[in-house]
Structures are given as structure tokens and as C-alpha cells.
Design a protein around this motif. Structure first.
Motif, short mmCIF file in Angstrom:
data_model
loop_
_atom_site.label_atom_id
_atom_site.label_comp_id
_atom_site.label_asym_id
_atom_site.label_seq_id
_atom_site.Cartn_x
_atom_site.Cartn_y
_atom_site.Cartn_z
N TYR A 29 0.85 -1.15 0.11
CA TYR A 29 0.05 -0.04 0.00
C TYR A 29 0.85 1.22 -0.06
O TYR A 29 0.62 2.20 -0.72
CB TYR A 29 -1.00 0.01 1.27
N ASN A 30 2.01 1.44 0.85
CA ASN A 30 2.70 2.32 0.88
C ASN A 30 3.49 2.82 -0.38
O ASN A 30 3.86 3.83 -0.82
CB ASN A 30 3.88 2.38 2.00
N ILE A 31 3.68 1.76 -1.11
CA ILE A 31 4.43 1.75 -2.33
C ILE A 31 3.53 2.49 -3.48
O ILE A 31 3.84 3.15 -4.21
CB ILE A 31 5.13 0.62 -2.89
N SER A 32 2.40 1.77 -3.45
CA SER A 32 1.26 2.35 -4.38
C SER A 32 0.89 3.58 -4.12
O SER A 32 0.60 4.56 -5.08
CB SER A 32 0.12 1.25 -4.58
N PHE A 33 0.60 3.99 -2.78
CA PHE A 33 0.44 5.41 -2.43
C PHE A 33 1.58 6.48 -2.80
O PHE A 33 1.08 7.32 -3.47
CB PHE A 33 0.24 5.28 -1.02
N PHE A 34 2.63 5.95 -2.86
CA PHE A 34 3.73 7.00 -3.07
C PHE A 34 3.76 7.00 -4.39
O PHE A 34 3.96 8.38 -4.96
CB PHE A 34 5.03 6.36 -2.48
N LEU A 35 3.79 5.87 -5.23
CA LEU A 35 3.54 6.13 -6.95
C LEU A 35 2.26 7.09 -7.20
O LEU A 35 2.39 7.79 -8.15
CB LEU A 35 3.46 4.76 -7.38
N ASN A 36 1.16 6.84 -6.50
CA ASN A 36 0.12 7.85 -7.06
C ASN A 36 0.54 9.18 -6.41
O ASN A 36 0.09 10.05 -7.40
CB ASN A 36 -1.52 7.24 -6.12
#
Length: 346
Positions: free
Chosen positions: A251-258
């Protein structure tokens, strides 16, 4: 930002299906993402709500029943369970929002639920950090600091942790707004930077760093102990770190990419944007299931807590759990009683 460049992210789900990114790029068609989100998220939220409510509610009941014998570990377990309960009770409201397609609970409830959602999230993380540090202190420096693990210190740490959680979550209490959706609507981009920092640093990097450093010091001490169960304890410790990372890192990775996408640092096609939005939603919902595992990881594994739980269930349920309770009570402690945290959690 002001005007048309304001970002309207969902105040707690951290995804939004219909808004224009900060750079002013016209939105793509996200209807398919919205339909997929609704089915997946409602199912996951319902599962997390039921399991989280039952597991953490049972932890609270057991600890309240035995509150006179509570120590620092028990109080941390109690607060961790309360944090997860605060978190999960908000999920039915967001499930209702996903099913209906619009927010029906008013502006006040939007503020309250947004703040409680974030408060439950951060307080759960912070209490896990405290429990990890306490475990490190007791096992590595047990005799030196035993006299400082007092009830007064425990209560002070509890109050400070809840105040810190509320302060970190304050923007969600204040800046959430309800129109057709419950949205996080900050007045400038700095709040989005703060949200990124709080979610990634306080929510993942800091607790993971504390766990890795603390347990890397704890494991050599455990290995030297003359107990047949030391290998099981080491495996459990590694499982705690691995489960936390595997559930929250995606989640943190996808949130950062977003975030990078919304800042136009990375440019995606409509298809890539849709996939990223779906990834943020699904990985976040998957991370929420970690609160269902907390009772198992931090409470039910402990022999003392499991014995108390079985005794309570024996009174509540018309099934025979006496043999299990007696068997649990006959087991030897993994570590001496001076290592109070290990006795409870391992």
C-alpha cells in the motif's frame, strides 16, 4: 492549491474515482475502476470489520476482566486492541458509501469518521512500536530497567501515545468535507506532502526500522537461552516483522507512486492510471486486514492470555474447552517471569 487544481482524495480510502489530478489533466473514464473497487472493497471491509471486531473485542474483554493483574504488556495489548476497534468501526460507513455511491452521513460525521480512522491507524502503529521497544528493553536490559516499568510510566506512555495519534490525525478531523463524497480537501499542497510523510514514514518506515533494529538485538539473546522453544520464538519474531512488512509495504509503495503521478513526476496513460488507482485501493484494503492479525500475533500466542481466553469462553459457550484450558495452564513459560513481555506474547 486553489481553484480547479485542488485535489479531492477520499478522506480515508485515499483514492478518488472522479477527480482531476493536481496538474489539471482531464480525467479518464474510471467507471470500470469504480465498479471493481466497490465489489472488492466492500467484501474486504466487511471481512475486516467482522474479524477485527470479534478478535479485538475478545482481547478487550479478557483484559478488562483481569485488569487487577495488568502490567505494562497487558495495558499495551488493551490499547492496541482499542486502536484496532476504533479503526474497524469506521469501515461499515465507507462500505455504505461505496454501495450507495454518495455520502449520506453528513459533514459532521465525515469529520469525525475521517479523524477516527486515521487515529485508529496511527495509534495501532505507535502501540506496536512501544511493545517492540518494551520487549527489547526487558530481554536485553531486563535487570537494569525492571524497576522503571511501573504502572505510572505505563499510564503516561498510554496518554502520550493517544495524544500523539490525535495530533498526527488532526488534519483529517479538520480538513475533511462532505458533499457527495467524504473528501480530504486541504487548502494547499503542503498538507498532501504531510499526508505522504505521515503515511509512509510514521506508518511504515519508522515502525519497521524499530522492529528490525530491536529484534536483531533480541534474537541473539534468545538463541543463547537454554530453552527448547527458542527456535519457535525466533520464528515468531521473524513472522511479526515479515507480516507487518508484507501487509503494509504494498500500500505504501502504491500510495507513493500515486503521489508522484498526481505531482506529474511520473506520467501514466489512462490505462496505467486506472491500474494504479485500483492498486492503491486494493492494497490499502489488504493492509487493513493486519488489524485482524494483531490479536493472534500479540495476544493469543501468549500462554497466559490464551489460558484466560479459554476460561472465559468456557463460561460463555456451551462447548467443552476445559481440556484445552488445563493443557494450556500446564505448559511451561518460554522465558522467566522477569521477562514479562515474552511470557505474555510468546
Amino acid at each position: 492549491m486553489a481553484g480547479d487544481n485542488i485535489s479531492a482524495e477520499n478522506c480515508t480510502l485515499m483514492f478518488n474515482i472522479t477527480t482531476i489530478p493536481w496538474g489539471g489533466i482531464p480525467p479518464c473514464d474510471y467507471e470500470e475502476v469504480k465498479v471493481a473497487n466497490t465489489g472488492i472493497l466492500v467484501t474486504l471491509y466487511s471481512l475486516v470489520f467482522v474479524l477485527g471486531l470479534l478478535g479485538n473485542g475478545l482481547v478487550v474483554c479478557v483484559l478488562v476482566k483481569h485488569w487487577k493483574q495488568s502490567n505494562l504488556t497487558d495495558i499495551c495489548l488493551f490499547n492496541l486492541a482499542v486502536s484496532d476497534l476504533v479503526f474497524v468501526i469506521t469501515l461499515p460507513f465507507y462500505s455504505h458509501f461505496l454501495v450507495k455511491g454518495y455520502w449520506t452521513f453528513g459533514n459532521f460525521m465525515c469529520h469525525v469518521l475521517s479523524g477516527l480512522h486515521r487515529t485508529g491507524f496511527f495509534s495501532s502503529i505507535f502501540f506496536m512500536v512501544i511493545m517492540t521497544l518494551d520487549r527489547y528493553i526487558v530481554i536485553v536490559h531486563g535487570h537494569k530497567v525492571a524497576q522503571y516499568r511501573t504502572m505510572r510510566l505505563t499510564i503516561a506512555l498510554t496518554i502520550i501515545t493517544w495524544i500523539l495519534s490525535l495530533c498526527v490525525s488532526l488534519p483529517s478531523f479538520i480538513l475533511a468535507e462532505s458533499e457527495d463524497e467524504c473528501l480530504f480537501l486541504p487548502e494547499n499542497e503542503h498538507w498532501h506532502h504531510y499526508d505522504l510523510f505521515a503515511t509512509n514514514v510514521l506508518g511504515l518506515i519508522l515502525p519497521l526500522l524499530v522492529m528490525v533494529v530491536s529484534y536483531s538485538r533480541i534474537i541473539p539473546v534468545l538463541v543463547k537461552m537454554k530453552t527448547a522453544k527458542r527456535h519457535r520464538i525466533v520464528k515468531l519474531i521473524l513472522s511479526i516483522v515479515a507480516v507487518f512488512f508484507l501487509f503494509w509495504a504494498p500500500y505504501n509503495i502504491s500510495f507513493f507512486l500515486n503521489y508522484l503521478h498526481l505531482q506529474n513526476i511520473i506520467i501514466l496513460t489512462c490505462n496505467g492510471d486506472r491500474n494504479l488507482r485500483l492498486a492503491v485501493s486494493v492494497t490499502e484494503a489488504f493492509a487493513y486486514t493486519h488489524c485482524c492479525l494483531n490479536p493472534i500475533i500479540y495476544a493469543f500466542v501468549g500462554q497466559k492470555f490464551m489460558r484466560r481466553t479459554l476460561q472465559m469462553l468456557k463460561k460463555w459457550l456451551p462447548i467443552s474447552v476445559g481440556d484445552l484450558s488445563d493443557s494450556s495452564s500446564r505448559r511451561s513459560s518460554v522465558v522467566s517471569r522477569s521477562s514479562g513481555f515474552m511470557v505474555t506474547t510468546m
